[in-house]
Write an enzyme that holds these catalytic residues in place. Structure first.
Site, PDB file in Angstrom:
ATOM      1  N   SER A 171       0.834  -1.209   0.000  1.00  0.00           N
ATOM      2  CA  SER A 171       0.000   0.000   0.000  1.00  0.00           C
ATOM      3  C   SER A 171       0.863   1.250   0.000  1.00  0.00           C
ATOM      4  O   SER A 171       0.444   2.291   0.458  1.00  0.00           O
ATOM      5  CB  SER A 171      -0.896   0.001   1.242  1.00  0.00           C
ATOM      6  OG  SER A 171      -0.086   0.065   2.401  1.00  0.00           O
ATOM      7  N   ASN A 190      -1.833  -2.887  13.340  1.00  0.00           N
ATOM      8  CA  ASN A 190      -3.282  -2.680  13.342  1.00  0.00           C
ATOM      9  C   ASN A 190      -3.678  -1.402  14.072  1.00  0.00           C
ATOM     10  O   ASN A 190      -4.527  -0.641  13.596  1.00  0.00           O
ATOM     11  CB  ASN A 190      -3.982  -3.888  13.978  1.00  0.00           C
ATOM     12  CG  ASN A 190      -3.749  -5.166  13.179  1.00  0.00           C
ATOM     13  OD1 ASN A 190      -3.183  -5.111  12.083  1.00  0.00           O
ATOM     14  ND2 ASN A 190      -4.147  -6.295  13.726  1.00  0.00           N
ATOM     15  N   THR A 240     -39.177  27.446  -8.718  1.00  0.00           N
ATOM     16  CA  THR A 240     -39.445  26.099  -8.227  1.00  0.00           C
ATOM     17  C   THR A 240     -39.742  25.294  -9.469  1.00  0.00           C
ATOM     18  O   THR A 240     -40.300  25.819 -10.439  1.00  0.00           O
ATOM     19  CB  THR A 240     -40.651  26.028  -7.256  1.00  0.00           C
ATOM     20  OG1 THR A 240     -41.820  26.445  -7.944  1.00  0.00           O
ATOM     21  CG2 THR A 240     -40.434  26.919  -6.039  1.00  0.00           C
ATOM     22  N   HIS A 241     -39.324  24.032  -9.471  1.00  0.00           N
ATOM     23  CA  HIS A 241     -39.499  23.182 -10.663  1.00  0.00           C
ATOM     24  C   HIS A 241     -38.845  23.833 -11.890  1.00  0.00           C
ATOM     25  O   HIS A 241     -39.292  23.599 -13.014  1.00  0.00           O
ATOM     26  CB  HIS A 241     -40.973  22.923 -10.953  1.00  0.00           C
ATOM     27  CG  HIS A 241     -41.756  22.403  -9.797  1.00  0.00           C
ATOM     28  ND1 HIS A 241     -42.035  21.078  -9.608  1.00  0.00           N
ATOM     29  CD2 HIS A 241     -42.325  23.039  -8.729  1.00  0.00           C
ATOM     30  CE1 HIS A 241     -42.760  20.916  -8.502  1.00  0.00           C
ATOM     31  NE2 HIS A 241     -42.935  22.094  -7.946  1.00  0.00           N
ATOM     32  N   SER A 260     -13.290  25.756 -27.409  1.00  0.00           N
ATOM     33  CA  SER A 260     -13.461  24.498 -28.114  1.00  0.00           C
ATOM     34  C   SER A 260     -12.361  24.346 -29.148  1.00  0.00           C
ATOM     35  O   SER A 260     -11.902  25.333 -29.723  1.00  0.00           O
ATOM     36  CB  SER A 260     -14.833  24.508 -28.792  1.00  0.00           C
ATOM     37  OG  SER A 260     -14.851  23.618 -29.881  1.00  0.00           O
ATOM     38  N   ASN A 291     -16.691  27.934 -22.384  1.00  0.00           N
ATOM     39  CA  ASN A 291     -17.321  26.888 -21.590  1.00  0.00           C
ATOM     40  C   ASN A 291     -16.865  26.931 -20.134  1.00  0.00           C
ATOM     41  O   ASN A 291     -15.704  27.245 -19.855  1.00  0.00           O
ATOM     42  CB  ASN A 291     -16.970  25.523 -22.176  1.00  0.00           C
ATOM     43  CG  ASN A 291     -17.500  25.344 -23.586  1.00  0.00           C
ATOM     44  OD1 ASN A 291     -18.571  25.858 -23.929  1.00  0.00           O
ATOM     45  ND2 ASN A 291     -16.747  24.658 -24.422  1.00  0.00           N
ATOM     46  N   GLU A 307     -18.529  22.544 -14.429  1.00  0.00           N
ATOM     47  CA  GLU A 307     -19.092  21.244 -14.796  1.00  0.00           C
ATOM     48  C   GLU A 307     -18.356  20.111 -14.072  1.00  0.00           C
ATOM     49  O   GLU A 307     -18.963  19.132 -13.636  1.00  0.00           O
ATOM     50  CB  GLU A 307     -18.988  21.015 -16.303  1.00  0.00           C
ATOM     51  CG  GLU A 307     -19.888  21.917 -17.123  1.00  0.00           C
ATOM     52  CD  GLU A 307     -19.614  21.732 -18.612  1.00  0.00           C
ATOM     53  OE1 GLU A 307     -20.420  21.079 -19.280  1.00  0.00           O
ATOM     54  OE2 GLU A 307     -18.576  22.249 -19.105  1.00  0.00           O
ATOM     55  N   TYR A 333      -9.186  -7.036  13.013  1.00  0.00           N
ATOM     56  CA  TYR A 333      -8.636  -6.452  11.796  1.00  0.00           C
ATOM     57  C   TYR A 333      -8.685  -7.452  10.650  1.00  0.00           C
ATOM     58  O   TYR A 333      -8.353  -8.623  10.817  1.00  0.00           O
ATOM     59  CB  TYR A 333      -7.180  -6.027  12.037  1.00  0.00           C
ATOM     60  CG  TYR A 333      -6.573  -5.382  10.817  1.00  0.00           C
ATOM     61  CD1 TYR A 333      -6.738  -4.027  10.570  1.00  0.00           C
ATOM     62  CD2 TYR A 333      -5.871  -6.141   9.882  1.00  0.00           C
ATOM     63  CE1 TYR A 333      -6.215  -3.435   9.435  1.00  0.00           C
ATOM     64  CE2 TYR A 333      -5.350  -5.555   8.734  1.00  0.00           C
ATOM     65  CZ  TYR A 333      -5.524  -4.208   8.519  1.00  0.00           C
ATOM     66  OH  TYR A 333      -5.024  -3.626   7.389  1.00  0.00           O
ATOM     67  N   GLN A 381      -7.503  -2.114   4.418  1.00  0.00           N
ATOM     68  CA  GLN A 381      -6.541  -1.328   3.628  1.00  0.00           C
ATOM     69  C   GLN A 381      -7.231  -0.600   2.481  1.00  0.00           C
ATOM     70  O   GLN A 381      -6.848   0.504   2.114  1.00  0.00           O
ATOM     71  CB  GLN A 381      -5.449  -2.246   3.086  1.00  0.00           C
ATOM     72  CG  GLN A 381      -4.448  -1.515   2.227  1.00  0.00           C
ATOM     73  CD  GLN A 381      -3.252  -2.397   1.911  1.00  0.00           C
ATOM     74  OE1 GLN A 381      -2.581  -2.873   2.814  1.00  0.00           O
ATOM     75  NE2 GLN A 381      -3.014  -2.643   0.642  1.00  0.00           N
ATOM     76  N   LYS A 440      -8.609   3.088   2.441  1.00  0.00           N
ATOM     77  CA  LYS A 440      -7.781   4.289   2.316  1.00  0.00           C
ATOM     78  C   LYS A 440      -7.980   5.062   1.019  1.00  0.00           C
ATOM     79  O   LYS A 440      -8.158   6.285   1.068  1.00  0.00           O
ATOM     80  CB  LYS A 440      -6.305   3.909   2.447  1.00  0.00           C
ATOM     81  CG  LYS A 440      -5.892   3.435   3.828  1.00  0.00           C
ATOM     82  CD  LYS A 440      -4.421   3.066   3.696  1.00  0.00           C
ATOM     83  CE  LYS A 440      -3.803   2.380   4.846  1.00  0.00           C
ATOM     84  NZ  LYS A 440      -2.398   2.055   4.496  1.00  0.00           N
TER      85      LYS A 440
END
Lengths: 454, 454, 454, 454
Positions: free
Chosen positions: A23, A110, A155-156, A277, A285, A290, A317, A322, A325
């Site tokens: 790890s 541990n 709303t909506h 673009s 953009n 986004e 454990y 692991q 993480k």
């Protein structure tokens, strides 16, 4: 795979297995915490007489040197030593010899990894809280600067009632306040030392875990050694807090994207935050925003990973832990960067006041004001609502609007209408009057801004 | 689709659309909360002079009658009236006439549903906390009754060190304590009134939302009307707390399932909680416990639903929020029933003390004790670990065990060993000595049980 | 808890446990499939000589009667009999006596439930495919009716290039085609009989599982009895197909919501699909479509439930599998209703051609056309892109637009421009020319529509 | 942020925004695919006369050189050029000048990235299929080598019926076969070229997208340009296939973990795949296998990320799609490594035949055989089941077992029992007789192994 501790085996690790199990890649970030924890443990060992004062000093000096070497890029984790703990211990033994070989008494990887992750998470929370405070300040500042700008409230995604643009910005502020509350509550449960739980059962050596906890500034101490080594609630709770925060950010982002469209045209984002673009030369953009929206998916995915990993694990454990993480790291870093991105965007956005107010001027949004006018005059609200609805239907059919109506025409819809109604049919008047606590009323919003600016 | 409020339309709702949009089926459970909220709102309207005392009394009386009719099954929600709010308002107007038609002044279904859900969730939390307290009590009681039983402690599902079975049960207890902490923290953020936010902008009527909040015993009041109607954080946070709780339950369940297997044989579940097989006459299966394990998936799914629904919504109420209800209800009810199921199982399980102690008697689990023995005598822990590992390898090759070794053989492995080591190589002695705070030591666990029994 | 099969126990089931474990509520829908499976099994038993011809006839007759009783609501599942299988078997024994008591030879509830779910899922797929075909037809019909309407095409929700509205509708069509492909592929893996796998090991009775498979019209037969009883891949795969479909529906819904906003104003949904507001008399909301968007969260949650439940289960049937049913049912029913809701919405929406074309007429969207014009004349595309970008910047600064430019001004930007360029700067010409395969060119789209109308 | 294409802006990108938006880190892996796609596009441009033969040759040569430079680590992606596409184009222009500046005619980054990801995914599928085939071969080989070993078969983790260990291994094989089927079906939908869709609308240049599709060996061609640039179904479907595969791997892993425990003791994993403990010298842990189990959570998280990102996006390319890449890469790489890890584990595990057969010898597992014996003799199965259940209860009370019963005692339970029943009460006989198709019968399993070895 921990070559230092393979005496019981007759074979060297398989190279693929060694890499699969290691790890170290993501765990460079744990090095300072692992060292900090080892320094605290050395103190506890010293108090217990398991390190004499000289040995303790040697160990602490060596650990600090490893930290420096790591900061300077002179020393790195090596996958053949499996994890951050074995790497640090091995280097410590190289530097501090026999004294270094004493460091692992009364602890296990541990409890060590649980400690490292708690220290890391505590810092991650503090860092995120700092960024959120920055975002809130920018929201309040921008709200203060636009506290007279009226825009449609939706709303909506349909225009509903005129509101202050500042009121919309402050609605984002409220979300962030709750996120901070959750992070702060979570921090209490992070701020607990598991060191001394050993592999799962505590230790027979007379070490006092309160000493290391205190040295690390951790407020709580584990109450049960089996739970201490397998508890990853703090990670799950933190990643959840990030998920909900990121969901809020996705909602704020959605608004910015809509408002920047040609159709809304309410705001413009500054050139330095935008991309163009490769094929359409005219494009501007809001990729930054986004991506913030999209990253909510990423953090929700992290949360699902974590919960699914924990599902059905037996007590004690298990190496499965692991895998908790990467989502922990990813959620914290994604949320932190996203908060910063939106802070930049909100700081830099240009408000198109004229466009907003034009959009807010449609008299159909004042229908509720008319109904409330009738209610004030004693008509039951449901009847008032129906009377105005019929009026709306009639104007819609004729292609006119509420603002075109004369008092006579209004009176025909309901005799309760009087001349004073005409002054009510403007967006500004509507906003001015919604002065109930928490409402969009101009003086209410100003009052709130004063509170928040303190 | 709210036929009471369709005056503006020229067409009746499409029947499929009406059913698709309605939320009455799951919302029967909101009826008492909707009524409670309306009573509180009537009080605020009365204070504002929008209901006179007589009207207020009529309205409250009618609302109470609706509650009774609903409790007695005489009155049910009807999908053609779309939702709980329109159903109650319509019935109220039937019963209270003109006074009833005044109830909706200064509020909207948007703040109303937020209120109903908050009241429901507050009760759901309290009910769940009650059940968790029951589970903790059973765990403590069973731990007290088995506080001398030794069993293997596991890491990686491999026997690691002997521990008290009571210590394992108390590790479950710690998980639940944290769950309670999270639910209690969440409750603070649930306990806030959104009533008075109206559709999104507050109201121009002079209604004081503090009155209804107080009448409902809600501690907080919304600070921003746009946020108040679209905030479902309380639901997400509660469903997360349920998810993590249910994940803990899945882990406890996994242990019970393993322990009930022939291979472990540590416990037996009582017949009345078990099922048999339609084909295999000998089978005794712990379906109850397996279902608890599985239901973690269900609640995690609920959480994902909720977060995904909220992702990317623009500011203000959107009908999407209606879909946050089913996962909210489902998570609360699943978690509540699962807690009860495990409480029953733990209460009823028979502990096979002899089997556990036999399993815990293997001397290989005492290797750490030997290494700690050497450490006490001054040998660096890492060297001690390696010396014992070599010893293990040797005995494994010979097919003997640590317990078979003579002092002479031990001395050959390390001259530090002395005769007193032999007394250390028993499971009971190992457990007795792991007396560090939070450890499995017998007197530690008893001390903890005393604390918890107060 | 299967009282018919509790002979081995000395205690009756605990009532809470009995209810917790029962699955009858949601499983009414399995009754016809369970009966169909039993009829097929009776045939196999008869062939094996385990039912004589008379007994077989009695059993089949009784099973058909149970089906009728169930259809007519005269017979319902009872939780004290645990599940659909024990309920049907018990009723069968009541009706057919000794012959009925023979039905369970060589099978188990483990293979039975796998069979029932496969038969149910096969039907659910066929039903969903039928609805999708309906949605595609509506899309094609609406595209045909609007095949001359130009609207802006968007990327990043910014106007990008003019396109045909029909081309946008057909982009939805393509998504559905892929969904159908996935469902059809999934169906192959559903269409496999597990009957005869018994509890997990097959049977010692000489029953041929090919007979029942054939009777049920199932194309495949299980290859391994352990796998056959624990495999829920077919459910997971189907629920995934529903998730991705529902994600598509959420995207289509998002477009409809945007297009119906005042800001876009591209479409209007018919009154009969819309709701109003309880407080704002003017509102017309597309709740139906918002709910479709939200329900993507619901189905993704179902998928997560399913996968999380399956995670880490040991080989063989585990009761956890019972919990895979609710998400399976929910996903199928949610997706089916959502397809129907969008079909209605698309069928009924009114296209505001004038608004769309006005929005598409902005000359900035023709920047790519200018760059492609230059490219045709031999200028490298990257240079052409930059030349036009500079032109855009200049017009933006001056507040004019591309369409205002004279040939002379264009020539100043690049000498390659000639008079013929002017005819290119219209949306219609732009659309006409994008005639590459799959492009939005008018004749291309017409050609595609002809293909699809066949 | 694409400095090559920022002519329209007046400001340089903000450095934080530039880094936030860039996707170069993870996209090194796309370089070869981006180049392959550009070579194919050059061919299409050449055919269209937009590159003359000499230019085309220059461009292809330069692209190949970039590929070499990248392979040799001489050229790397740079975040200030935003993404792989702008990086390659910029380098191409450096190397090929004016010809290089022509490459972007008729394409956009939107179709380009869709292409790159499809090519990458196609390779990822092929690589995963290769590894799965390897895992299947190992399963068949180990099954062949253990085809006479009997072990308990489990349901609910309770011993159910004796089975062949080979039959269990082959049940894993069946799961993998279905995973391969899903991957193969998914591959069809990956194998489609989006190149030529441009930004969203196709192109006005006369380029034939069939040429590049053919050059890339892609079987299908996009049918709608808007759909082509925004479709990430192929990624979602592939990641789902990985999720379900990884769920299977988690189940296989769970079995290996259980079997390696002291309690089961059925198998032992080789030293070279195991780790020890830093504190407990005796430990031998199967971390490799535990990690495989955990990684199911990781891949399910990836799937949730992807689906949540896609939820509610409006038509056309949105930058959100960039965030679909990390989960795509992660799922493929996690699944690939996990398959390899389990392949190693299964290849290397030592089967403890004696332990398994001892565990399988318990006569209670033969209860079904007795019931089937009675059924063969004409007793209805349900009666037979109850008779044997009563027998089980009696032996359990007495503490004896089925195998201890005499014919006389059996006859007392049911007169149908005769002397020949005694030969049935052995595990080997039970397994031998479960010879129905797909069952665990010895000759059935051998037959299946012969089929699979072909």
């Amino acid at each position: 795979m921990g070559r230092l501790i393979r005496e019981r085996f007759s074979k060297d690790p398989d190279p693929f297995a060694e890499e699969f199990v290691a790890s170290v890649e993501d765990d460079e970030r744990l090095v300072p915490y692992d060292i900090e924890g080892s320094i605290a443990h050395a103190r506890a060992l010293s108090k217990a007489g398991l390190l004499n004062p000289k040995e303790a000093a040697t160990v602490v000096r060596a650990l600090r040197r490893i930290r420096r070497e790591h900061e300077q890029g002179k020393w790195k984790l090596d996958a053949t030593d499996e994890d951050v703990h074995m790497n640090v211990e091995k280097r410590l033994i190289q530097l501090a010899g026999r004294a270094g070989a004493k460091i692992h008494a009364g602890r296990s990887r541990n409890d060590q990894v649980a400690l490292d992750l708690r220290l890391w998470t505590r810092d991650a929370i503090d860092s995120l809280l700092g960024r959120l405070s920055g975002l809130r300040k920018v929201l309040v500042r921008r709200a203060r600067g636009t506290s007279d700008v009226i825009c449609p409230g939706y709303t909506h995604l349909q225009r509903a009632q005129p509101v202050l643009f500042a009121h919309v910005l402050l609605s984002f502020h409220e979300m962030i306040v709750r996120d901070e509350g959750r992070l702060t509550d979570c921090r209490k449960r992070v701020d607990v030392s598991p060191l001394g739980a050993g592999a799962l059962a505590g230790t027979s050596l007379r070490i006092d875990p309160r000493i290391s906890a205190k040295a690390l500034g951790l407020k709580g101490l584990f109450a049960n050694s089996i739970d201490a080594v397998s508890d990853r609630d703090f990670a799950a709770e933190f990643v959840f807090a990030c998920s909900l925060l990121q969901t809020h950010l996705s909602q704020i982002a959605e608004n910015l994207i809509l408002w920047s469209s040609s159709e809304f045209g309410f705001i413009e984002l500054p050139d330095e935050l935008c991309t163009s673009s490769s094929i359409m030369p005219q494009k501007k953009n809001a990729d930054l925003v986004e991506l913030v929206r999209a990253k909510s998916g990423r953090v929700v995915g992290d949360l699902v990973s974590l919960l699914t990993i924990l599902k059905g694990l037996p007590a004690g454990y298990n190496r499965d832990l692991q895998e908790t993480k990467p989502p922990l790291y990813d959620a914290a870093e994604t949320a932190g960067a996203s908060v910063q991105a939106l802070t930049l965007a909100i700081k830099g956005l240009v408000v198109r006041k004229v466009v907003m107010e034009e959009a807010a001027s449609g008299s159909e949004m004042l229908a509720t004001d008319l109904a409330e006018y009738l209610t004030e005059k004693g008509m039951p609200f449901r009847d008032a609502h129906q009377a105005v609805a019929r009026l709306m239907k009639r104007t819609a059919t004729k292609g006119t609007s509420l603002a075109d109506l004369t008092v006579a025409e209004l009176k025909r819809a309901s005799p309760v209408f009087e001349a004073d109604v005409l002054s009510r049919i403007t967006a500004r008047e509507s906003v001015r009057r919604r002065n109930s606590p928490g409402g969009t009323g101009i003086s209410r919003v100003r009052q709130r801004l004063r509170q928040l600016s303190r």
